[in-house]
Design an enzyme around this catalytic site. Structure first.
Site, PDB file in Angstrom:
ATOM      1  CG  ASP A 145      -3.840   6.511   0.429  1.00  0.00           C
ATOM      2  OD1 ASP A 145      -4.879   7.126  -0.060  1.00  0.00           O
ATOM      3  OD2 ASP A 145      -3.406   6.786   1.531  1.00  0.00           O
TER       4      ASP A 145
ATOM      5  CG  HIS B  14     -10.549   4.264   7.268  1.00  0.00           C
ATOM      6  ND1 HIS B  14      -9.737   3.307   7.983  1.00  0.00           N
ATOM      7  CD2 HIS B  14      -9.698   5.328   7.200  1.00  0.00           C
ATOM      8  CE1 HIS B  14      -8.718   3.881   8.516  1.00  0.00           C
ATOM      9  NE2 HIS B  14      -8.502   4.881   8.056  1.00  0.00           N
TER      10      HIS B  14
ATOM     11  CD1 TRP C  38      -1.243   1.969   2.849  1.00  0.00           C
ATOM     12  CD2 TRP C  38      -2.961   1.576   1.145  1.00  0.00           C
ATOM     13  NE1 TRP C  38      -2.463   2.954   2.989  1.00  0.00           N
ATOM     14  CE2 TRP C  38      -3.173   2.833   1.836  1.00  0.00           C
ATOM     15  CE3 TRP C  38      -3.718   1.367   0.131  1.00  0.00           C
ATOM     16  CZ2 TRP C  38      -4.389   3.530   1.858  1.00  0.00           C
ATOM     17  CZ3 TRP C  38      -4.952   1.846  -0.081  1.00  0.00           C
ATOM     18  CH2 TRP C  38      -5.297   2.879   0.758  1.00  0.00           C
TER      19      TRP C  38
ATOM     20  CG  ASP D 289      -2.142  11.822   4.898  1.00  0.00           C
ATOM     21  OD1 ASP D 289      -2.091  12.165   3.823  1.00  0.00           O
ATOM     22  OD2 ASP D 289      -2.734  10.630   5.406  1.00  0.00           O
TER      23      ASP D 289
ATOM     24  CB  SER E 201       0.715   4.767   3.316  1.00  0.00           C
ATOM     25  OG  SER E 201       0.402   5.502   4.149  1.00  0.00           O
TER      26      SER E 201
ATOM     27  NE  ARG F  88      -9.497   6.306   3.137  1.00  0.00           N
ATOM     28  CZ  ARG F  88      -8.353   6.340   3.596  1.00  0.00           C
ATOM     29  NH1 ARG F  88      -7.496   5.854   3.202  1.00  0.00           N
ATOM     30  NH2 ARG F  88      -8.229   7.181   4.560  1.00  0.00           N
TER      31      ARG F  88
HETATM   32  C1  SPV Z   1      -2.683   5.783   4.836  1.00  0.00           C
HETATM   33  O1  SPV Z   1      -2.005   4.907   4.802  1.00  0.00           O
HETATM   34  O2  SPV Z   1      -2.356   6.858   4.321  1.00  0.00           O
HETATM   35  C2  SPV Z   1      -4.206   6.037   4.818  1.00  0.00           C
HETATM   36  C3  SPV Z   1      -4.763   5.079   5.883  1.00  0.00           C
HETATM   37  O3  SPV Z   1      -5.017   6.180   3.920  1.00  0.00           O
HETATM   38  S1  SPV Z   1      -5.284   6.189   7.031  1.00  0.00           S
HETATM   39  O4  SPV Z   1      -4.059   6.910   7.718  1.00  0.00           O
HETATM   40  O5  SPV Z   1      -5.834   5.662   8.346  1.00  0.00           O
HETATM   41  O6  SPV Z   1      -6.058   7.462   6.532  1.00  0.00           O
HETATM   42 MG    MG Z   2      -3.837   7.906   3.093  1.00  0.00          MG
END
Ligand code: SPV
Ligand code: MG
Length: 292
Positions: free
Chosen positions: A83, A188, A42, A56, A44, A157
């Site tokens: 992602d 989620h 993944w 993020d 991420s 998602r």
């Molecule tokens: C990521 O790993 O960037 C995800 C999962 O999107 S979360 O951090 O839970 O949003």
């Molecule tokens: Mg993410």
């Protein structure tokens, strides 16, 4: 190459009861995940943005996320699922993202139904604003129409539980996204117990399989997920990054305290292990063959 990895991912989806993938922020992390035998990586958004030392929150560009995912994909044989946050804008941005990620050999993408710019889903003070339903349905349709290979996987998602809109909204959105062409539904949750997600899974009667990211409810094991049925993919999105941060902080504090690097050998892998991970033995084999 482009369609090979998505073919591999489709084959895994068809043949395995549960695919287990782990999150990475860079190519070295992706290699570590592959070596232990997980099904996919993944890419991420939390991991990639953290590798830049940034939140993020849709701060770095689509091309930066693309290059991170591409660098992972180039050094591993297992598929990468990227992602792609909200798809980096509206449906036009989604179309461009699908073109570039698919051309880079990425097996599939996930896009989420939040407003751009998004905040990380686990952020306690995060702005968890859902996009209007029609807007996100348009993005899923755009993504499915834009893909070249039939095997490229588009995961929709659902962030309704994260945003506090409840199970009914999450279920009805998930149904609409499947109708729009989504191959899987990532549902989620940031609940500290599995109940919320288990409730959703039990109520789900849609045609697409589910994807779970059990970061905040780690009690839920793979065996239990299998018993629930309907879940095809589980993603451990950030555990290696968090372990790496802890290990590095401990090491740095020890160097500072000890006034040198004479006490830390047992805390590290040897440099030879780094060379091995970088593919130096393979490079040296090629040198023997091609360099005179
Ligand atoms: C990521 O790993 O960037 C995800 C999962 O999107 S979360 O951090 O839970 O949003
Ligand atoms: Mg993410």
């Amino acid at each position: 190459m482009t369609s090979q990895k998505s073919k591999i991912l489709r084959k895994l989806i068809a043949e395995k009861q549960l695919l287990v993938g782990v999150g990475a922020g860079d190519a070295l992390g992706a290699k570590l995940i592959e070596r232990v035998g997980f099904d996919f990586v993944w890419s991420s958004s939390l991991g990639v943005s953290a590798s830049y030392g940034l939140p993020d929150a849709s701060l770095i560009s689509m091309k930066q996320y693309l290059e991170a995912a591409r660098s992972m994909n180039e050094v591993i044989d297992i598929p990468v699922i990227a992602d792609c946050d909200t798809g980096y804008g509206n449906a036009n941005n989604v179309i461009y993202a699908v073109k570039l990620f698919e051309e880079a050999g990425i097996a599939g993408i996930s896009i989420e139904d939040k407003k751009f710019p998004k905040d990380n889903s686990l952020l306690a003070s995060g702005r968890q604003e859902l996009a209007p339903l029609e807007e996100f349905v348009g993005k899923i349709m755009a993504a499915k129409d834009a893909q070249i290979s039939k095997d490229f996987v588009v995961i929709a998602r659902v962030e309704a539980l994260i945003a506090g809109w409840g199970e009914e909204e999450a279920l009805s959105r998930a149904h609409c996204y499947v109708e729009a062409g989504a191959d899987c539904i990532l549902i989620h949750s940031k609940s500290k117990a599995p109940d919320e997600i288990v409730g959703f899974v039990r109520s789900w009667d849609g045609q697409a399989p589910l994807v779970l990211v059990p970061t905040t409810y780690p009690q839920l094991t793979e065996e239990e997920i299998k018993d629930l049925g309907k879940v095809k993919i589980v993603i451990y999105a950030n555990q290696p990054m968090r372990a790496g941060i802890k290990a590095q902080e401990l090491l740095l504090e020890e160097i500072k305290k000890a006034g040198g690097i004479h006490t830390i050998e047992a805390m590290m892998v040897p440099v030879s292990h780094v060379f091995e991970l970088q593919g130096v033995p393979e490079m040296k084999d090629k040198e023997k063959k091609y360099i005179y």
